[in-house]
Scaffold this motif. Structure first.
Motif, short mmCIF file in Angstrom:
data_model
loop_
_atom_site.label_atom_id
_atom_site.label_comp_id
_atom_site.label_asym_id
_atom_site.label_seq_id
_atom_site.Cartn_x
_atom_site.Cartn_y
_atom_site.Cartn_z
N SER A 39 0.82 -1.22 0.00
CA SER A 39 0.00 0.00 0.00
C SER A 39 0.85 1.26 0.00
CB SER A 39 -0.94 0.01 1.21
OG SER A 39 -0.20 0.18 2.41
N HIS A 40 1.93 1.28 0.81
CA HIS A 40 2.77 2.48 0.85
C HIS A 40 4.11 2.19 1.50
CE1 HIS A 40 1.00 2.63 4.86
NE2 HIS A 40 1.83 3.59 5.22
N GLY A 41 4.97 3.19 1.49
CA GLY A 41 6.37 2.96 1.80
C GLY A 41 6.77 2.95 3.27
N ALA A 96 7.67 1.73 6.94
CA ALA A 96 8.38 0.49 7.24
C ALA A 96 7.47 -0.65 7.72
CB ALA A 96 9.44 0.77 8.30
N ASP A 97 6.37 -0.31 8.42
CA ASP A 97 5.52 -1.40 8.93
C ASP A 97 4.62 -1.97 7.84
OD1 ASP A 97 4.34 1.16 9.08
OD2 ASP A 97 2.84 0.48 10.53
N HIS A 98 4.52 -1.30 6.70
CA HIS A 98 3.67 -1.81 5.62
C HIS A 98 4.48 -2.41 4.48
CE1 HIS A 98 -0.30 -0.31 7.01
NE2 HIS A 98 0.49 0.45 7.76
N SER A 99 5.70 -1.95 4.29
CA SER A 99 6.53 -2.50 3.21
C SER A 99 7.80 -3.06 3.84
CB SER A 99 6.88 -1.42 2.19
OG SER A 99 7.46 -0.30 2.82
N GLY A 125 -4.97 0.39 3.64
CA GLY A 125 -3.60 0.79 4.01
C GLY A 125 -3.73 1.85 5.08
N ASP A 126 -2.87 2.87 5.05
CA ASP A 126 -3.06 4.05 5.90
C ASP A 126 -3.68 5.13 5.02
OD1 ASP A 126 -1.91 2.72 7.97
OD2 ASP A 126 0.04 3.71 7.81
N TYR A 127 -4.59 5.93 5.57
CA TYR A 127 -5.21 6.96 4.73
C TYR A 127 -5.68 8.15 5.54
CZ TYR A 127 -9.89 5.12 6.06
OH TYR A 127 -11.01 4.72 6.73
N ASP A 157 -1.18 12.27 9.32
CA ASP A 157 -1.43 11.73 7.99
C ASP A 157 -2.43 10.59 8.02
OD1 ASP A 157 0.17 13.48 6.51
OD2 ASP A 157 1.96 12.44 7.22
N HIS A 158 -3.14 10.49 9.15
CA HIS A 158 -4.21 9.50 9.27
C HIS A 158 -5.54 10.23 9.41
CE1 HIS A 158 -1.46 6.06 10.03
NE2 HIS A 158 -0.66 7.02 10.46
N CYS A 159 -6.64 9.49 9.24
CA CYS A 159 -7.97 10.07 9.40
C CYS A 159 -8.24 10.42 10.86
CB CYS A 159 -9.04 9.05 9.02
SG CYS A 159 -9.17 8.71 7.29
N THR A 193 -8.28 -2.58 11.67
CA THR A 193 -6.93 -2.99 12.06
C THR A 193 -6.31 -1.92 12.93
OG1 THR A 193 -5.84 -2.07 10.12
CG2 THR A 193 -6.70 -4.30 9.91
N HIS A 194 -5.03 -1.73 12.85
CA HIS A 194 -4.27 -0.96 13.86
C HIS A 194 -4.91 0.32 14.35
CE1 HIS A 194 -3.09 0.29 9.92
NE2 HIS A 194 -2.04 1.00 10.25
N GLY A 195 -4.76 0.55 15.66
CA GLY A 195 -5.33 1.72 16.31
C GLY A 195 -6.33 1.29 17.36
N GLN A 215 0.30 -6.49 12.37
CA GLN A 215 1.53 -5.98 12.94
C GLN A 215 1.86 -4.59 12.41
OE1 GLN A 215 4.71 -8.84 13.15
NE2 GLN A 215 3.32 -10.42 13.90
N TYR A 216 0.81 -3.87 11.95
CA TYR A 216 1.03 -2.47 11.57
C TYR A 216 1.02 -1.65 12.85
CZ TYR A 216 -0.77 -4.69 7.37
OH TYR A 216 -0.99 -5.55 6.35
N GLU A 217 1.85 -0.62 12.85
CA GLU A 217 2.01 0.11 14.10
C GLU A 217 1.38 1.48 14.10
OE1 GLU A 217 6.24 -0.41 15.48
OE2 GLU A 217 6.17 -1.63 13.67
N GLY A 218 0.94 1.95 12.92
CA GLY A 218 0.30 3.25 12.87
C GLY A 218 1.26 4.36 13.23
N GLU A 219 0.69 5.48 13.67
CA GLU A 219 1.52 6.64 13.90
C GLU A 219 2.39 6.46 15.13
OE1 GLU A 219 -0.30 10.20 12.47
OE2 GLU A 219 0.74 11.37 13.97
ZN ZN Z 1 -0.18 1.87 9.06
#
Ligand code: ZN
Ligand code: ZN
Lengths: 533, 340
Positions: free
Chosen positions: B34-36, B38-41, B110-112, B277-279, B299-301, B323-327
């Motif tokens: 989804s994006h660059g 580190a926790d997503h790629s 992804g993150d948005y 950079d999140h909603c 998912t995360h949050g 295992q996404y960590e968000g902000e």
């Molecule tokens: Zn994320």
């Protein structure tokens, strides 16, 4: 209100003392006299009594924000502060503009109004204020402004704005004054105050000794005394009255009626600095005992009998109406001893003298400190013989030298989310110790909660582990597989009927994560009980 | 439904029909990214399929990988499953991943974020039956102000520091946040200097997006030349000896977490700017409604809280651990999550 909210925002948005003092001083220069008096009152924790209870505030806030009550409560749990949660969840517009003093004039009589009138007033202001105004407004209702402004910083700022000496201001602002009736002129500017009768002196507070005591120089210049674990207080005898002040600048005379007995023995114009200690069964009790007295506004006869208190005298600040604070500690002590020694042997008089000790070697001081637990003290106070009684927390002449904490190895059993930045992480932990039941089964019994002492990196590791090893969820709490052992430190412990373990710990915190230990190697409840002095 | 189109496995979100993982956290053969961040790629996949703007970003981070770039809306089919990427507005090159099989449509967010940050291609809602959404800031306590207001505050802060002869140090994640800040800094106040980690990423982003001029801080940079200017630094630089050269300075962090008073104090920065950079809460609810999805996976949050709220609104919502960590990763990026 706008200016006051702006001030709080500024104080909030810096960690630098100099910036805070500057912001506060420039506020004092510009604000109206009534706003100034109220600001001093609020920052020294003299807020009006709570006009609306927090249950109602929470209910109204979730209603106004249009979120279900449980969601408001979850948000509150995560944010950690009610006024902040309300300010965040409710949206408002900047429409209401009124001075701080006017808001307080309106809030105080609100207490006696009907619930509907209260609600209309509060909600109208929530919706009419910006974020910081809403936060401050709600804080005025709930109390408890904690924004890193100590009394000392406030006094320094006021001194900067008025040109009046800091120590004199500290003295003027102490004691019992009512922001509703006093003017800025009377409180701060006037030179000869007539009603100084009940006023205590600002307390001299010590920093913790972090270096080796050897660095303090020649041991013969120092005196040690035990650091008692009670309520630091000043007891004032003036005009045939006794006044008891706690360190938090609260007049607590009514909570400790024992001390009126001292009026027969101690002359007017005397101020004693000491520690209020619980004294059940004619010996020093635990802080837990004292807590039973602290919570009560009025004390029943039964409680007075069960947990009487005494004053353990440290210092003499005023004698025959003369301020002794500039005299050397040794001299003040001599006068205190002359005053107290005839009274101490009479067990019906609630006055005791905290003994001072001098030693030839620092190692002797250390040996005395090792006896602290046995004497039911927290450690030693080291005081320079020639030290004056200073204002506030000052380094150099007085040091507190606490005993090393007690420690025990315990198993992580439950976890809860932390607050603020840590609100995504499970950082509030409950710990258990082994106990063998009557049927011979080994079980973990909860004995303490702790949420500090690990590094951020360790908290993240534990958090990740908790998320993968959750057994059950109870709202914000999760039970986890017993697996990790932590070394828990605490200042003291006492038997307790309220705790399932039968033991209450004081200031528990995590000392280290014992990744080298399995849960079988954790301590037992009996091990803990053996530590009770 | 017995075999959901997308399943949560121990390696990541998996489409069994296509044999493809979305943002997997363990090495797999074929991954759509989804994006660059580190926790997503992550490192170690056989093939990376991602938006063309994200290709140089992950190649910069992960080195020599087998990657394929696609454009917005361009679809490709694997064993009957149709995939396409749609703008997520989170950072440059960030995508939502749309997955369609036999008429059933799933979207992984992804993150948005919903607002236009002036840098990333703005978020577009994608209609779907099932929506996998992040909810980093899924609490009604999070409400973002328009970014113009936040940038006005940031620029005022900078100007005030400059007038006091101080250097302004602004912390933001190297990928995304740093460039968003850079884009909106008022360079009539002074020059913008950058930490190497950020400047390296700026060079990558500049290959496809124009960014204002910056100066890289090197060993040769002199203390006096920095004074009054602004330094963009990754959060990991906070408290490091690298800052010594900047004295006297003021620090600030730009993050959604700065909404909490306690977070700024614990972070020990002088100022906190609420910029994410999140909603925010409203952004999440609006986007979910716009997708038309009846099934939502959080998912995360604050996923437990958020999904309970959605269930009460009548949606079929649940939580999945990832295992996404968000902000949080952005806040605490000293631990390897930071791009260097
Ligand atoms: Zn994320
Ligand atoms: Zn991200």
């Amino acid at each position: 209100m706008k200016d006051f909210a702006q001030l709080i925002r500024k104080l909030d948005s810096t960690n630098k003392t100099s910036v805070k003092v500057k912001a506060l001083a420039s506020y004092f220069n510009l604000a109206s006299d009534r706003d100034k008096v109220w600001t001093i009152a609020i920052l020294s924790h003299r807020r009006p009594s709570r006009p609306v209870n927090t249950t109602l505030l929470r209910q109204w806030a979730s209603e106004v924000a249009g979120v279900p009550h449980w969601l408001f409560e979850e948000s509150y749990h995560i944010v950690g502060d009610l006024a902040e949660t309300i300010a965040l969840v409710v949206s408002g517009k900047k429409e209401i503009d009124k001075p701080l003093a006017q808001v307080l004039d309106e809030l105080i009589p609100l207490k006696k109004r009907s619930e509907e009138e209260k609600k209309n007033y509060v909600v109208e202001h929530w919706l009419g204020f910006s974020f910081y105004e809403r936060f401050v407004f709600t804080k005025l209702i709930t109390g408890g402004f904690r924004i890193g402004i100590s009394q000392k910083l406030m006094t320094r700022s006021l001194s900067l704005a008025t040109g009046i000496d800091e120590d004199i201001l500290a003295y003027k602002l102490m004691g019992d004054w009512d922001p509703n009736t006093i003017s800025f002129q009377e409180l701060v500017l006037e030179k000869n105050k007539t009603d100084l009768l009940s006023k205590p002196y600002p307390f001299y507070l010590a920093y913790a000794l972090e270096d080796e005591p050897e660095n303090l120089g020649d041991p013969s210049e120092w005196l040690a005394e035990h650091k008692w674990d009670g309520i630091r207080s000043q007891v004032i005898f003036r005009n045939d009255e006794v006044f008891v002040w706690s360190r938090g600048e609260e007049l607590v005379t009514d909570k400790y009626p024992e001390f009126s007995l001292l009026l027969e023995h101690i002359p007017n114009g005397t101020v004693i600095d000491g520690e209020i200690l619980p004294y059940p069964k004619n010996s020093i009790g635990t802080f837990n005992d004292l807590q039973k007295r602290i919570g009560r506004k009025t004390v029943s006869k039964a409680l007075l009998k069960k947990i009487p208190v005494i004053l353990m005298a440290y210092d003499l600040l005023e004698w025959e109406g003369v301020d002794l604070r500039e005299q050397p500690f040794e001299e003040r002590r001599k006068k205190l001893e002359v005053l107290a020694e005839p009274l101490v042997p009479d067990s019906s008089i609630p006055l005791y003298l905290s003994g001072t000790m001098g030693f030839e070697h620092w190692s002797d001081f250390a040996a005395e400190r090792d006896r602290a637990r046995e004497k039911k003290s927290e450690g030693l106070m080291l005081k320079r013989k020639d030290s004056p009684y200073r204002v506030g927390r000052k380094k150099g002449d007085w040091w507190k030298w606490k005993v090393d904490p007690l420690t025990i190895d315990a198993v992580l059993t439950y976890a809860m989310r932390g607050h603020g930045r840590r609100s995504n992480l499970f950082t509030d932990y409950t710990f258990g110790l082994w106990n063998t039941t009557e049927d011979g089964e080994r079980e973990l019994v909860t004995f303490a909660k702790a949420y500090s002492g690990l590094t951020d990196a360790e908290f993240r590791k534990v958090d990740a582990w908790i998320k993968k090893n959750t057994l059950e969820r109870f709202g914000p709490v999760r039970s986890v597989t017993p697996y990790h052992v932590f070394e828990i430190a605490f200042e003291g412990l006492a038997p307790s009927g309220r705790h399932k373990s039968g033991v209450a710990t004081r200031f528990p915190r995590i000392l280290r994560w014992r990744t080298d230990k399995s849960i079988e190697e954790a301590n037992t409840l009996d091990d803990l009980k053996k530590l009770i002095p | 439904m017995e075999n959901p189109l997308l399943a949560f496995t121990d390696k990541g979100i998996y489409c069994e029909q296509a044999g493809v993982y979305l943002d997997p956290w363990k090495p797999v053969d074929k991954a759509i990214i989804s994006h660059g961040h580190a926790d997503h790629s992550r490192w170690g996949h056989g093939r990376y399929i991602t938006h063309e703007r994200n290709v140089p970003i992950i190649e910069h981070r992960l080195g020599n990988i087998h990657s394929t770039g696609v454009s917005w809306g361009e679809s490709f089919t694997v064993n009957g499953v149709r995939f396409s990427l749609h703008p997520a507005g989170h950072i440059p090159g960030s995508s939502q991943i749309r997955v369609e099989y036999k008429g059933e449509v799933w979207v992984f967010s992804g993150d948005y974020k919903t607002g236009d940050d002036g840098l990333s291609t703005p978020y577009e809602p994608v209609r779907c039956h099932a929506f996998i959404t992040e909810c980093t800031f899924g609490l009604p306590a999070f409400k973002w102000r328009p970014q113009e207001e936040v940038f006005r505050d940031i620029n005022e802060w900078w100007a005030e520091n400059r007038s006091e002869g101080k250097t302004s140090i602004l912390f933001g994640y190297s990928l995304g946040k740093a460039q968003r800040l850079l884009k909106h800094l008022d360079t009539s106040i002074g020059k913008v200097y950058t930490h190497a980690a950020i400047e390296n990423m700026n060079e990558v982003i500049r290959t496809f997006l124009p960014l204002p001029e910056t100066s890289r801080i090197t060993k040769e940079t002199q203390r006096d030349e920095l004074r009054g200017h602004l330094v963009l630094a990754p959060p990991s630089a906070h408290g490091s000896p690298w800052l010594r050269k900047m004295v006297p300075y003021e620090t600030a962090t730009a993050s959604g977490w700065m909404a909490f008073r306690g977070a700024r104090r614990r972070r020990a920065v002088d100022r906190g700017f609420v910029l994410s950079d999140h909603c925010d809460w409203a952004g999440l609810l609006e986007s979910i409604e716009a997708t038309g999805a009846t099934r939502v996976i959080c998912t995360h949050g604050y996923s437990d809280i958020f999904s309970r709220f959605l269930r009460e609104k009548g949606l079929d919502a649940r939580t999945e651990e990832t295992q996404y960590e968000g902000e949080l990763a952005e806040m605490n990026s000293t631990e390897g999550a930071e791009i260097t």
